[in-house]
Write an enzyme that holds these catalytic residues in place. Structure first.
Site, short mmCIF file in Angstrom:
data_model
loop_
_atom_site.label_atom_id
_atom_site.label_comp_id
_atom_site.label_asym_id
_atom_site.label_seq_id
_atom_site.Cartn_x
_atom_site.Cartn_y
_atom_site.Cartn_z
N GLY A 93 -14.28 -37.00 2.38
CA GLY A 93 -14.03 -36.05 3.37
C GLY A 93 -13.17 -34.84 2.82
CB THR A 95 -13.79 -29.86 3.82
OG1 THR A 95 -12.52 -29.65 4.39
CG2 THR A 95 -14.28 -31.05 4.43
CG HIS A 98 -5.97 -25.47 -3.68
ND1 HIS A 98 -5.48 -24.55 -4.02
CD2 HIS A 98 -4.47 -26.10 -3.64
CE1 HIS A 98 -4.19 -24.19 -4.43
NE2 HIS A 98 -3.52 -25.33 -4.13
CG HIS A 100 -5.60 -30.72 0.96
ND1 HIS A 100 -6.57 -30.19 0.15
CD2 HIS A 100 -5.99 -31.22 1.92
CE1 HIS A 100 -7.61 -30.62 0.91
NE2 HIS A 100 -7.49 -31.09 1.85
P1 DGP Z 1 -9.86 -32.03 3.70
O1 DGP Z 1 -10.83 -32.45 4.51
O2 DGP Z 1 -9.15 -33.19 3.07
O3 DGP Z 1 -10.32 -31.04 2.43
O4 DGP Z 1 -8.91 -31.15 4.51
C1 DGP Z 1 -8.93 -29.85 4.48
C2 DGP Z 1 -8.00 -29.12 5.80
O5 DGP Z 1 -7.79 -28.11 5.63
C3 DGP Z 1 -8.65 -29.68 7.22
O6 DGP Z 1 -7.97 -30.48 7.87
C4 DGP Z 1 -8.71 -28.48 7.94
C5 DGP Z 1 -7.90 -27.54 7.21
N1 DGP Z 1 -7.94 -26.03 6.80
C6 DGP Z 1 -9.31 -25.46 6.31
N2 DGP Z 1 -9.08 -24.03 6.34
C7 DGP Z 1 -7.95 -24.05 6.62
C8 DGP Z 1 -7.27 -22.52 6.98
O7 DGP Z 1 -7.69 -21.62 6.69
N3 DGP Z 1 -6.00 -22.73 7.39
C9 DGP Z 1 -5.27 -23.93 7.78
N4 DGP Z 1 -3.97 -23.72 8.30
N5 DGP Z 1 -5.92 -24.97 7.49
C10 DGP Z 1 -7.25 -25.17 7.09
#
Ligand code: DGP
Length: 114
Positions: A93, A95, A98, A100
């Site tokens: 999952g 997406t 980077h 996190h």
């Molecule tokens: P993952 O699916 O584990 O890669 O989580 C990526 C998360 O990042 C997802 O829950 C939505 C969040 N996300 C994506 N783009 C942005 C953004 O531009 N700002 C913030 N605050 N969150 C974001």
């Protein structure tokens, strides 16, 4: 990485609701929250995923965990319970490439995760 959205958040080039930061780590609210509290903890340096961690990142990985603990207390979910998740790879999952930590709280969580 110039095109990485989380690098841009860490550098203040695009807005995010930052709840905690230090010289190594930034924590901000997820744009698409999956719980009443949903935060993302990132290192300032670009590491694409868990698969790219090596021994040189050992202290930094610990700092991400400590930041998660700090913000859980700050957000009032330390005692009620919270979940810390790191998705590694598309199959899990991930997406945004980077690395996190997701820090989720404010509701009950089931196990196993979906
Ligand atoms: P993952 O699916 O584990 O890669 O989580 C990526 C998360 O990042 C997802 O829950 C939505 C969040 N996300 C994506 N783009 C942005 C953004 O531009 N700002 C913030 N605050 N969150 C974001």
């Amino acid at each position: 990485m110039t095109e990485c959205i989380f690098c841009k958040i860490a550098q203040g080039e695009i807005p995010a609701e930052i709840v905690y930061e230090n010289e190594d780590v930034v924590v901000f609210r997820d744009l698409n929250p999956q719980a009443p509290i949903h935060l993302l903890a990132i290192p300032r340096v670009h590491i694409a995923s868990m698969n790219d961690l090596d021994n040189a990142h050992a202290a930094l990985a610990g700092k991400l965990l400590l930041a998660a603990k700090t913000v859980a207390a700050q957000e009032g979910i330390a005692d009620s319970g919270y979940r810390v998740v790191m998705n590694c790879g598309e199959g899990a999952g991930q997406t945004v490439f980077h690395i996190h930590l997701h820090i989720l709280g404010g509701r009950p969580f089931s196990w196993p995760p979906g």
